[in-house]
Design an enzyme around this catalytic site. Structure first.
Site, mmCIF file in Angstrom:
data_model
loop_
_atom_site.group_PDB
_atom_site.id
_atom_site.type_symbol
_atom_site.label_atom_id
_atom_site.label_comp_id
_atom_site.label_asym_id
_atom_site.label_seq_id
_atom_site.Cartn_x
_atom_site.Cartn_y
_atom_site.Cartn_z
ATOM 1 N N LYS A 103 8.701 -28.968 2.140
ATOM 2 C CA LYS A 103 7.766 -28.004 1.547
ATOM 3 C C LYS A 103 7.114 -27.210 2.648
ATOM 4 O O LYS A 103 6.610 -27.777 3.626
ATOM 5 C CB LYS A 103 6.679 -28.750 0.739
ATOM 6 N N GLN A 124 3.474 -28.678 9.572
ATOM 7 C CA GLN A 124 3.486 -28.888 8.128
ATOM 8 C C GLN A 124 3.631 -30.380 7.780
ATOM 9 O O GLN A 124 3.126 -30.820 6.753
ATOM 10 C CB GLN A 124 4.656 -28.077 7.534
ATOM 11 N N LYS A 139 9.852 -25.280 6.992
ATOM 12 C CA LYS A 139 9.374 -23.904 7.197
ATOM 13 C C LYS A 139 10.600 -23.025 7.342
ATOM 14 O O LYS A 139 11.645 -23.475 7.803
ATOM 15 C CB LYS A 139 8.539 -23.812 8.481
ATOM 16 N N ASP A 179 4.252 -17.027 3.485
ATOM 17 C CA ASP A 179 3.531 -17.156 4.754
ATOM 18 C C ASP A 179 3.335 -15.701 5.211
ATOM 19 O O ASP A 179 3.369 -14.790 4.360
ATOM 20 C CB ASP A 179 4.354 -17.989 5.767
HETATM 21 N N1 GLU Z 1 2.635 -21.080 4.500
HETATM 22 C C1 GLU Z 1 1.563 -21.885 4.022
HETATM 23 C C2 GLU Z 1 1.200 -22.933 5.040
HETATM 24 O O1 GLU Z 1 1.260 -22.668 6.221
HETATM 25 C C3 GLU Z 1 1.810 -22.414 2.623
HETATM 26 C C4 GLU Z 1 3.005 -23.286 2.427
HETATM 27 C C5 GLU Z 1 3.282 -23.629 0.972
HETATM 28 O O2 GLU Z 1 2.528 -23.238 0.103
HETATM 29 O O3 GLU Z 1 4.299 -24.291 0.762
HETATM 30 O O4 GLU Z 1 0.786 -24.028 4.747
#
Ligand code: GLU
Length: 459
Positions: A103, A124, A139, A179
């Protein structure tokens, strides 16, 4: 051996382990400076964990957690409006799936490369673990530059990008989101292309969708709101609050806009924000309606704020925003936007708290300076986790085929941010560094994933 000798031996073994694995990571990824920065920052926090829990050493957790489960790199060819063939590089880093499907967002920005993708996916892992939700970490992105592209060009590019990506994702495999450079429009085009290729409707394959068709209410606001909720928790802990404080927020995208909105709602005065060209200072308080119109509707530059608010100031160098005196600074633009020099300036001007809305916006040297000078520091992995937390709520709603109200989502977001704050606080205390929320976030996130990795066996 005396108790002290055992402790010393455990500490030495932990230090040697961290050092050895870091050398290994450096050797394996010699040119990836952002990835090495993110790993070093985590490694530095984990020494006390390995001293207390040698079983993580025996299970090779650090060697395994720093090597992505899978990296997909692919060609994205598309035709621009002039009929010229363009080629970009696409990525998806599927870093860790011990807690759930991979995710994490997708970034479209010319700076995207393997190092940036890997640092973001690595961060993440810990962020998603901290949310307490069943999500692994990934990512993706491309070096495609959305600036100046027509809507049709964006559509053709995202369709081409998804044509390859669709082979590697799915609601129980990997669930991308937005993002930098990817919002609900891009998610919409990708969602359409994915379903077209699959010949079905898989609602939970992407998050950050338009709430009118499949998305969650409150997702757009979640990262910015969550950052401010976390900062408020941190200030409350020291008998303070955001009310009446002067705040500067870098950026003027999704994270920044809703961080400003929540800060204003809680009674702060937001006096500066920026985009990649420059920054504005409005000592009467930023007019958020103008910023939203410029950025969400008209696709204009922040310099255009001056047309409606001639008493504000515009400065053409965005990195100088940190020279504006404030009580609270919220870096919400991009990685490494606050270096040692900016940190010195902020401290000199009396800043009391920093809240990282962007991913890794402060360098390690800047973070150390904040801690040395007793500036409260809310680390990105914890402070900006509200975005992905509401993404996980979007997955839940999609699975249940129902939607929660905005108030319901916001209530759940507050609970998640509160729990994250408590976990960071406790982990920092348990490992001998009370008040160091960066260390607390790294340790609490790590323990959650490491325990799952031990339970799932060596693989
Ligand atoms: N890009 C966002 C982050 O850095 C959201 C990621 C998401 O919602 O999966 O956490």
């Amino acid at each position: 051996m005396t108790k002290l000798e055992v402790l010393t031996e455990n500490r030495n073994r932990a230090n040697d382990y961290v050092h050895e694995v870091y050398e290994l990571v450096k050797k394996r990824n010699p040119d990836e400076k952002e990835f090495l920065q993110a790993t070093r920052e985590i490694f530095d926090s984990l020494r006390p964990v390995f001293a207390k829990h040698p079983e993580y050493i025996a299970n090779g957790i650090l060697e395994r957690i720093t090597e992505p489960e899978r990296i997909i790199s692919f060609r994205v060819a598309w035709e621009d409006d002039k009929g010229k063939v363009q080629v970009n590089r696409g990525f998806r880093v599927q870093f860790n799936s011990d807690l759930g499907p991979y995710k994490g967002g997708i970034r479209f920005h010319p700076s995207v490369n393997s190092s940036i993708m890997k640092f973001l996916a690595f961060e993440q892992i810990f962020k998603n673990a901290l949310t307490g939700q069943p999500i692994g970490a990934g990512k993706g992105g491309s070096d495609f530059d959305p600036k100046g592209k027509s809507d049709r060009e964006i559509m053709r590019f995202t369709q081409s990008f998804m044509t390859e990506l669709s082979k590697h994702i799915g609601p129980d495999i990997d669930v991308p989101a937005g993002d930098i450079g990817v919002g609900k429009r891009e998610i919409g085009y990708m969602f359409g292309q994915y379903n077209r290729l699959k010949g079905g409707y898989e609602a939970g394959v992407l998050t950050g969708k338009d709430p009118n068709h499949g998305g969650s209410l409150g997702r757009k606001e979640a990262t910015g709101y969550g950052t401010v909720y976390f900062v408020e928790e941190m200030l409350n802990e020291y008998g303070q609050s955001i009310e009446g404080k002067t705040v500067i927020v870098s950026g003027s995208g999704n994270v920044s806009t809703y961080a400003m909105e929540k800060a204003q709602q809680l009674g702060a005065k937001v006096i500066a924000c920026s985009d990649s060209d420059g920054y504005i200072v409005d000592s009467e308080g930023i007019n958020l309606a103008t910023v939203k119109r410029l950025k969400e509707v008209e696709n204009k530059r922040i310099a255009d704020y001056m047309k409606d608010h001639p008493n504000a100031e515009y400065h053409p160098d965005c990195s100088d925003i940190w020279s504006v005196a404030c009580d609270i600074a919220l870096p919400c633009a991009t990685q490494n936007e606050i270096d040692e020099i900016s940190a010195h300036t902020l401290i000199g001007n009396g800043v009391i708290a920093i809240g990282e809305g962007a991913n890794m916006p402060c360098t390690i040297e800047a973070i150390n300076l904040f801690h040395e000078n007793r500036v409260l520091f809310a680390p990105a992995k914890a402070a900006n986790a509200g975005g992905v937390a509401v993404s996980a709520m979007e997955m839940s709603q999609n699975s249940m085929r129902l939607s929660w109200t905005e108030a319901e989502v916001d209530e759940r977001l507050k609970v998640v941010m509160h729990n994250i704050f408590e976990s960071c606080k406790k982990a920092a205390e348990n490992y001998g560094h009370p008040g160091n929320f960066a260390m607390g976030a790294n340790i609490a996130g790590f323990l959650k994933v490491a325990n799952a990795m031990v339970a799932h066996g060596i693989r």
